[in-house]
Design a protein around this motif. Structure first.
Motif, PDB file in Angstrom:
ATOM      1  N   ASP A   1     -25.967 -84.595 -75.833  1.00 46.86           N
ATOM      2  CA  ASP A   1     -24.962 -83.792 -76.703  1.00 46.86           C
ATOM      3  C   ASP A   1     -25.543 -82.451 -77.126  1.00 46.86           C
ATOM      4  OD1 ASP A   1     -23.313 -85.886 -76.382  1.00 46.86           O
ATOM      5  OD2 ASP A   1     -23.859 -87.082 -78.398  1.00 46.86           O
ATOM      6  N   SER A   2     -26.707 -82.048 -76.560  1.00 40.31           N
ATOM      7  CA  SER A   2     -27.209 -80.637 -76.728  1.00 40.31           C
ATOM      8  C   SER A   2     -26.324 -79.640 -76.245  1.00 40.31           C
ATOM      9  CB  SER A   2     -28.558 -80.714 -75.937  1.00 40.31           C
ATOM     10  OG  SER A   2     -28.995 -79.148 -75.925  1.00 40.31           O
ATOM     11  N   PRO A   3     -26.299 -78.429 -76.906  1.00 36.30           N
ATOM     12  CA  PRO A   3     -25.270 -77.379 -76.614  1.00 36.30           C
ATOM     13  C   PRO A   3     -25.763 -76.741 -75.006  1.00 36.30           C
ATOM     14  CG  PRO A   3     -26.051 -77.401 -78.961  1.00 36.30           C
ATOM     15  CD  PRO A   3     -26.813 -78.198 -78.201  1.00 36.30           C
ATOM     16  N   LEU A   4     -26.987 -77.162 -74.607  1.00 36.64           N
ATOM     17  CA  LEU A   4     -27.313 -76.625 -73.371  1.00 36.64           C
ATOM     18  C   LEU A   4     -27.582 -77.861 -72.265  1.00 36.64           C
ATOM     19  CD1 LEU A   4     -30.023 -74.037 -74.798  1.00 36.64           C
ATOM     20  CD2 LEU A   4     -27.807 -73.666 -73.992  1.00 36.64           C
ATOM     21  N   ALA A   5     -26.894 -78.962 -72.609  1.00 40.30           N
ATOM     22  CA  ALA A   5     -27.086 -79.997 -71.664  1.00 40.30           C
ATOM     23  C   ALA A   5     -26.591 -79.632 -70.267  1.00 40.30           C
ATOM     24  CB  ALA A   5     -26.432 -81.216 -72.209  1.00 40.30           C
ATOM     25  N   ASP A   6     -27.163 -80.121 -69.380  1.00 36.47           N
ATOM     26  CA  ASP A   6     -26.933 -79.853 -67.910  1.00 36.47           C
ATOM     27  C   ASP A   6     -26.923 -78.274 -67.351  1.00 36.47           C
ATOM     28  OD1 ASP A   6     -26.849 -82.592 -67.516  1.00 36.47           O
ATOM     29  OD2 ASP A   6     -24.867 -82.717 -68.322  1.00 36.47           O
ATOM     30  N   TYR A   7     -27.553 -77.536 -68.171  1.00 31.89           N
ATOM     31  CA  TYR A   7     -27.732 -76.119 -68.060  1.00 31.89           C
ATOM     32  C   TYR A   7     -26.609 -75.371 -68.013  1.00 31.89           C
ATOM     33  CZ  TYR A   7     -32.480 -77.654 -66.377  1.00 31.89           C
ATOM     34  OH  TYR A   7     -33.724 -77.956 -66.285  1.00 31.89           O
ATOM     35  N   GLY A   8     -25.829 -75.490 -68.873  1.00 31.22           N
ATOM     36  CA  GLY A   8     -24.567 -75.166 -69.370  1.00 31.22           C
ATOM     37  C   GLY A   8     -24.436 -74.889 -70.964  1.00 31.22           C
ATOM     38  N   VAL A   9     -23.594 -73.642 -71.087  1.00 27.34           N
ATOM     39  CA  VAL A   9     -23.595 -73.711 -72.740  1.00 27.34           C
ATOM     40  C   VAL A   9     -22.147 -74.338 -73.069  1.00 27.34           C
ATOM     41  CG1 VAL A   9     -23.014 -71.819 -74.566  1.00 27.34           C
ATOM     42  CG2 VAL A   9     -24.596 -71.493 -72.681  1.00 27.34           C
ATOM     43  N   LYS A  10     -22.285 -75.114 -74.196  1.00 28.19           N
ATOM     44  CA  LYS A  10     -21.167 -75.900 -74.639  1.00 28.19           C
ATOM     45  C   LYS A  10     -20.058 -75.059 -74.866  1.00 28.19           C
ATOM     46  CE  LYS A  10     -20.118 -79.865 -77.559  1.00 28.19           C
ATOM     47  NZ  LYS A  10     -20.503 -80.791 -78.702  1.00 28.19           N
ATOM     48  N   ASP A  11     -18.886 -75.321 -74.815  1.00 26.70           N
ATOM     49  CA  ASP A  11     -17.635 -74.648 -75.130  1.00 26.70           C
ATOM     50  C   ASP A  11     -17.370 -73.318 -74.379  1.00 26.70           C
ATOM     51  OD1 ASP A  11     -16.887 -76.670 -76.834  1.00 26.70           O
ATOM     52  OD2 ASP A  11     -18.187 -75.755 -78.733  1.00 26.70           O
ATOM     53  N   VAL A  12     -18.145 -72.910 -73.442  1.00 27.77           N
ATOM     54  CA  VAL A  12     -17.960 -71.911 -72.520  1.00 27.77           C
ATOM     55  C   VAL A  12     -17.395 -72.448 -71.422  1.00 27.77           C
ATOM     56  CG1 VAL A  12     -18.913 -69.960 -71.233  1.00 27.77           C
ATOM     57  CG2 VAL A  12     -19.953 -70.583 -73.752  1.00 27.77           C
ATOM     58  N   GLN A  13     -16.175 -72.053 -71.178  1.00 30.78           N
ATOM     59  CA  GLN A  13     -15.133 -72.621 -69.940  1.00 30.78           C
ATOM     60  C   GLN A  13     -15.687 -72.130 -68.646  1.00 30.78           C
ATOM     61  OE1 GLN A  13     -13.487 -75.260 -70.696  1.00 30.78           O
ATOM     62  NE2 GLN A  13     -14.099 -74.673 -72.927  1.00 30.78           N
ATOM     63  N   ASN A  14     -16.037 -70.790 -68.447  1.00 31.36           N
ATOM     64  CA  ASN A  14     -16.329 -70.285 -67.094  1.00 31.36           C
ATOM     65  C   ASN A  14     -17.650 -70.724 -66.903  1.00 31.36           C
ATOM     66  OD1 ASN A  14     -17.700 -68.070 -65.520  1.00 31.36           O
ATOM     67  ND2 ASN A  14     -15.560 -67.450 -65.532  1.00 31.36           N
ATOM     68  N   ALA A  15     -17.627 -71.386 -65.780  1.00 33.97           N
ATOM     69  CA  ALA A  15     -19.041 -72.163 -65.130  1.00 33.97           C
ATOM     70  C   ALA A  15     -19.932 -71.163 -64.909  1.00 33.97           C
ATOM     71  CB  ALA A  15     -18.594 -73.090 -63.801  1.00 33.97           C
ATOM     72  N   ARG A  16     -19.667 -69.855 -64.337  1.00 33.53           N
ATOM     73  CA  ARG A  16     -20.698 -69.128 -63.831  1.00 33.53           C
ATOM     74  C   ARG A  16     -21.370 -68.519 -65.103  1.00 33.53           C
ATOM     75  NH1 ARG A  16     -21.213 -65.397 -59.449  1.00 33.53           N
ATOM     76  NH2 ARG A  16     -19.181 -66.112 -58.862  1.00 33.53           N
ATOM     77  N   LEU A  17     -20.353 -68.199 -66.109  1.00 34.92           N
ATOM     78  CA  LEU A  17     -21.017 -67.422 -67.363  1.00 34.92           C
ATOM     79  C   LEU A  17     -21.872 -68.396 -68.136  1.00 34.92           C
ATOM     80  CD1 LEU A  17     -21.225 -65.323 -69.360  1.00 34.92           C
ATOM     81  CD2 LEU A  17     -18.995 -66.039 -70.580  1.00 34.92           C
ATOM     82  N   SER A  18     -21.178 -69.777 -68.307  1.00 34.07           N
ATOM     83  CA  SER A  18     -21.868 -70.970 -68.969  1.00 34.07           C
ATOM     84  C   SER A  18     -23.276 -71.288 -68.234  1.00 34.07           C
ATOM     85  CB  SER A  18     -21.301 -72.053 -68.887  1.00 34.07           C
ATOM     86  OG  SER A  18     -21.760 -73.252 -69.517  1.00 34.07           O
ATOM     87  N   GLY A  19     -23.403 -71.250 -66.911  1.00 32.20           N
ATOM     88  CA  GLY A  19     -24.718 -71.380 -66.497  1.00 32.20           C
ATOM     89  C   GLY A  19     -25.683 -70.306 -66.560  1.00 32.20           C
TER      90      GLY A  19
END
Length: 354
Positions: free
Chosen positions: A299-317
């Motif tokens: 449940d970490s905000p950065l789990a799986d190398y993405g930022v939680k609640d940022v929908q754009n996959a490129r931006l999140s990663g």
């Protein structure tokens, strides 16, 4: 190679944790001899660079990818003891913040990915540089070979740990064949990345590369018709007269390395292979993952190398990668600054007897 929770039973995981803790304690002591005011900042950068490059999975076979482990690279650039600490910092950040590598398996991961890779790589590297000509090219060749062998070495180490404490009943011969086979291929990628990186640093600041120390050719004088080695210059004189010392400043090298790490993690990582890595593929094919457990930091905000609640996959990663590089360079630099300060305290006049 990041082992998740549930692959290895609790007693074996605990034993691996003890081994890892002992290795880190020994490495902290050994790193005090390796680090100085010039190399301590580089060590923090090496940790951040390894974090960034580990995000760049490259395809190695049908449906399988691999990524840098980093033990060989760290050992050659900043020394074997400091190298263990570099990779350990990366694994700690990945496990806590990004849910990559189980928390109960942290000792296993440090033992396999930090200790084994560093020991195997640096042993091979030192053996090769002793027999090869003392040139920068030899360092690059030795780096390639050491990195290549370190990856299947780590795969074999995992196989042995699984043999002792695996949670599923799989024939160890099948596990060993599959693990070592795929990780030989991954080792080729590791070798290329390591050789290119070491070669690039040697080209601008060979004095900062731990594995390249002592490669300078000794001046020879003709005395009574025979060539003899000239007396070695004092260390201070060597540093003052080194022709490459002013070619690139340490600050410029550090900034260039940090920017490169940020670009790799924040942008290039989006184009990395999405196929499972070597361990994931073998685990799925052989049934090793039958008792895999959910990560404690899922449940970490950065789990799986993405930022939680940022929908754009490129931006999140990309944001996750940039954050990871930043956190790793700060954590690594703090550790190595403290180690260097401890070394300074140990050699201060107040603690030195005549």
């Amino acid at each position: 190679m990041h082992v998740p929770d549930g692959f290895i039973n609790a007693p074996t995981s605990a034993a691996a944790g003890v081994v890892a803790a002992g290795a880190i304690a020994v490495s902290l002591r050994g790193a005090r001899r390796e680090l100085d005011e010039r190399t301590a900042p580089l060590a923090g950068l090496v940790a951040a660079f390894i974090f960034a490059v580990q995000m760049l999975n490259f395809p190695v076979a049908a449906g399988t990818s691999g990524h840098l482990l980093g033990g060989a690279l760290a050992a050659i650039l900043v020394g074997p003891f400091t190298g263990v600490l570099c990779v350990s910092v990366v694994l700690l950040m990945q496990g806590i913040l990004f849910a990559d590598g189980g928390l109960t398996a942290l000792g296993v991961n440090i033992t396999v990915m930090a200790c084994v890779t560093t020991v195997v790589a640096y042993t091979v590297f030192r053996g090769l540089v002793k027999v090869l000509p003392h040139t920068r090219r030899s360092v690059t060749v030795a780096s390639f070979t050491a990195a290549l062998l370190s990856v299947p070495g780590a795969a074999l180490a995992f196989t042995l740990i699984y043999w002792v404490g695996g949670t599923t009943d799989i024939a160890i011969g099948k596990v060993a064949t599959a693990m070592v086979g795929v990780h030989v291929l991954i080792g080729i990628g590791e070798a290329v990345i390591t050789a290119l990186t070491v070669g690039a640093v040697i080209a601008v600041r060979p004095d900062l590369v731990h594995g390249a120390r002592g490669l300078g050719q000794r001046l020879q004088l003709r005395v009574n018709g025979e060539l003899v080695d000239a007396p070695a210059a004092p260390p201070a004189e060597k540093a003052r007269t080194a022709p490459t010392a002013a070619r690139t400043s340490r600050r410029t090298l550090w900034i260039t390395g940090l920017v490169t790490s940020l670009v790799l993690a924040g942008f290039v990582s989006f184009y990395a292979s999405a196929d499972p890595d070597g361990l994931e593929k073998v685990a799925a094919d052989k049934g090793i993952d039958a008792k895999a457990e959910d990560h404690a930091a899922a449940d970490s905000p950065l789990a799986d190398y993405g930022v939680k609640d940022v929908q754009n996959a490129r931006l999140s990663g990309g944001l996750a990668g940039v954050i990871g590089v930043g956190v790793t360079v700060v954590a690594g630099s703090t550790v190595f600054w403290a180690v260097r300060r401890r070394r300074t305290d140990d050699v201060s006049p107040a603690s030195t007897s005549v």
